[in-house]
Write a protein that holds these residues in place. Structure first.
Motif, mmCIF file in Angstrom:
data_model
loop_
_atom_site.group_PDB
_atom_site.id
_atom_site.type_symbol
_atom_site.label_atom_id
_atom_site.label_comp_id
_atom_site.label_asym_id
_atom_site.label_seq_id
_atom_site.Cartn_x
_atom_site.Cartn_y
_atom_site.Cartn_z
ATOM 1 N N PHE A 35 23.523 -0.400 45.280
ATOM 2 C CA PHE A 35 23.922 0.943 44.872
ATOM 3 C C PHE A 35 22.711 1.863 45.033
ATOM 4 O O PHE A 35 21.638 1.584 44.497
ATOM 5 C CB PHE A 35 24.355 0.925 43.409
ATOM 6 N N GLY A 36 22.895 2.919 45.802
ATOM 7 C CA GLY A 36 21.799 3.881 45.948
ATOM 8 C C GLY A 36 22.202 5.217 45.369
ATOM 9 O O GLY A 36 21.956 5.510 44.204
ATOM 10 N N CYS A 37 22.871 6.037 46.178
ATOM 11 C CA CYS A 37 23.215 7.397 45.746
ATOM 12 C C CYS A 37 24.590 7.478 45.095
ATOM 13 O O CYS A 37 24.857 8.376 44.302
ATOM 14 C CB CYS A 37 23.178 8.330 46.952
ATOM 15 N N GLY A 38 25.484 6.577 45.472
ATOM 16 C CA GLY A 38 26.852 6.630 44.948
ATOM 17 C C GLY A 38 27.679 7.760 45.533
ATOM 18 O O GLY A 38 28.785 8.020 45.060
ATOM 19 N N MET A 39 27.172 8.412 46.560
ATOM 20 C CA MET A 39 27.871 9.576 47.113
ATOM 21 C C MET A 39 28.030 9.514 48.640
ATOM 22 O O MET A 39 28.252 10.532 49.280
ATOM 23 C CB MET A 39 27.116 10.851 46.738
ATOM 24 N N GLY A 40 27.848 8.349 49.207
ATOM 25 C CA GLY A 40 28.036 8.215 50.648
ATOM 26 C C GLY A 40 26.916 8.792 51.481
ATOM 27 O O GLY A 40 27.100 9.045 52.672
ATOM 28 N N LEU A 41 25.755 8.982 50.885
ATOM 29 C CA LEU A 41 24.671 9.681 51.589
ATOM 30 C C LEU A 41 23.526 8.790 52.055
ATOM 31 O O LEU A 41 22.781 9.170 52.950
ATOM 32 C CB LEU A 41 24.088 10.769 50.666
ATOM 33 N N CYS A 42 23.351 7.609 51.440
ATOM 34 C CA CYS A 42 22.120 6.848 51.716
ATOM 35 C C CYS A 42 22.323 5.583 52.531
ATOM 36 O O CYS A 42 21.388 5.078 53.134
ATOM 37 C CB CYS A 42 21.409 6.501 50.412
ATOM 38 N N GLY A 43 23.531 5.018 52.502
ATOM 39 C CA GLY A 43 23.815 3.819 53.300
ATOM 40 C C GLY A 43 23.449 2.501 52.643
ATOM 41 O O GLY A 43 23.690 1.442 53.224
ATOM 42 N N ALA A 44 22.878 2.536 51.433
ATOM 43 C CA ALA A 44 22.470 1.275 50.789
ATOM 44 C C ALA A 44 23.652 0.343 50.540
ATOM 45 O O ALA A 44 23.500 -0.876 50.500
ATOM 46 C CB ALA A 44 21.772 1.568 49.464
ATOM 47 N N CYS A 45 24.835 0.916 50.385
ATOM 48 C CA CYS A 45 26.026 0.147 50.014
ATOM 49 C C CYS A 45 26.864 -0.258 51.224
ATOM 50 O O CYS A 45 28.020 -0.643 51.056
ATOM 51 C CB CYS A 45 26.887 0.998 49.087
ATOM 52 N N THR A 46 26.303 -0.187 52.419
ATOM 53 C CA THR A 46 27.095 -0.418 53.638
ATOM 54 C C THR A 46 27.618 -1.854 53.729
ATOM 55 O O THR A 46 26.861 -2.814 53.589
ATOM 56 C CB THR A 46 26.236 -0.111 54.890
ATOM 57 N N ILE A 54 31.124 0.759 56.664
ATOM 58 C CA ILE A 54 31.652 1.782 55.749
ATOM 59 C C ILE A 54 30.741 1.874 54.522
ATOM 60 O O ILE A 54 29.990 0.945 54.225
ATOM 61 C CB ILE A 54 33.098 1.474 55.278
ATOM 62 N N ARG A 55 30.857 3.002 53.821
ATOM 63 C CA ARG A 55 30.088 3.188 52.590
ATOM 64 C C ARG A 55 30.967 2.730 51.425
ATOM 65 O O ARG A 55 31.922 3.414 51.048
ATOM 66 C CB ARG A 55 29.707 4.661 52.405
ATOM 67 N N SER A 56 30.637 1.580 50.864
ATOM 68 C CA SER A 56 31.524 1.002 49.850
ATOM 69 C C SER A 56 31.511 1.779 48.548
ATOM 70 O O SER A 56 32.431 1.645 47.743
ATOM 71 C CB SER A 56 31.164 -0.463 49.600
ATOM 72 N N CYS A 57 30.500 2.636 48.316
ATOM 73 C CA CYS A 57 30.452 3.400 47.059
ATOM 74 C C CYS A 57 31.508 4.494 47.011
ATOM 75 O O CYS A 57 31.877 4.946 45.927
ATOM 76 C CB CYS A 57 29.064 4.008 46.848
ATOM 77 N N ILE A 58 31.996 4.923 48.169
ATOM 78 C CA ILE A 58 33.006 6.000 48.180
ATOM 79 C C ILE A 58 34.324 5.519 48.793
ATOM 80 O O ILE A 58 35.179 6.323 49.133
ATOM 81 C CB ILE A 58 32.507 7.257 48.940
HETATM 82 S S1 FES Z 1 25.184 4.113 47.582
HETATM 83 FE FE1 FES Z 1 24.408 5.653 48.911
HETATM 84 S S2 FES Z 1 25.912 5.702 50.487
HETATM 85 FE FE2 FES Z 1 26.745 4.372 49.030
#
Ligand code: FES
Ligand code: FES
Length: 157
Positions: A35-46, A54-58
């Motif tokens: 989990f990074g940004c939780g908003m689809g912006l950082c890619g940590a959750c790919t 895909i961005r799993s946080c969104i």
């Molecule tokens: S946590 Fe940053 S894009 Fe999903």
């Protein structure tokens, strides 16, 4: 809800709008996805959905129902690492490491589509994965190294 994660059928009891990242980490205990940004912006959750990053946080869990989800745990393990994972180790690619499973998932999807990416192809495919430590040059070098290995020995995929 029925999901298929890393080739295995899994049943989870979550509401349809639960972010897939929560399902992966909290319900299924697959904590390699971050989990990074939780908003689809950082890619940590790919992760991959039917092979696409895909961005799993969104992404609501319902979207992934009865489709193929692949997480970092599904592309290789210490005994049988993916060529990308080997290259990451050999070139000391991570610094703090936080962004790196997302980076690897994006790189993996890139090589599946484009086995010989140019620097520009890599920069384009990886542009949504942010690294606060600035490991971009080493990520690029590791992708080239893994691509060369895969092209020599395609059965390693
Ligand atoms: S946590 Fe940053 S894009 Fe999903
Ligand atoms: S290695 Fe630290 S954020 Fe990328």
């Amino acid at each position: 809800m029925k999901l298929t994660v890393n080739g295995e059928p899994r049943e989870v009891d979550v509401t349809p709008d639960t972010p897939l990242l929560w399902v992966i980490r909290d319900e299924l205990q697959l904590t390699g996805t971050k989990f990074g940004c939780g908003m689809g912006l950082c890619g940590a959750c790919t992760v991959h959905l039917d092979g696409e990053p895909i961005r799993s946080c969104i992404t609501p869990a319902i979207v992934a129902q009865e489709r193929k989800i692949t997480t970092i745990e599904g592309i290789g393990d210490p005994e049988r690492p993916h060529p990308l994972q080997r290259a990451w180790v050999e070139l000391n690619t991570p610094q703090c490491g936080y962004c790196q499973s997302g980076q690897l998932m994006s790189a993996c999807a890139l090589l599946a589509k484009n086995p010989q990416p140019s620097d520009a192809d890599i920069d384009n495919a990886m542009s949504g994965n942010i690294c606060r430590c600035g490991t971009y040059p080493r990520i690029r070098a590791a992708i080239h190294q893994a691509a060369a290995q895969l092209n020599q020995n395609p059965s390693q995929k």
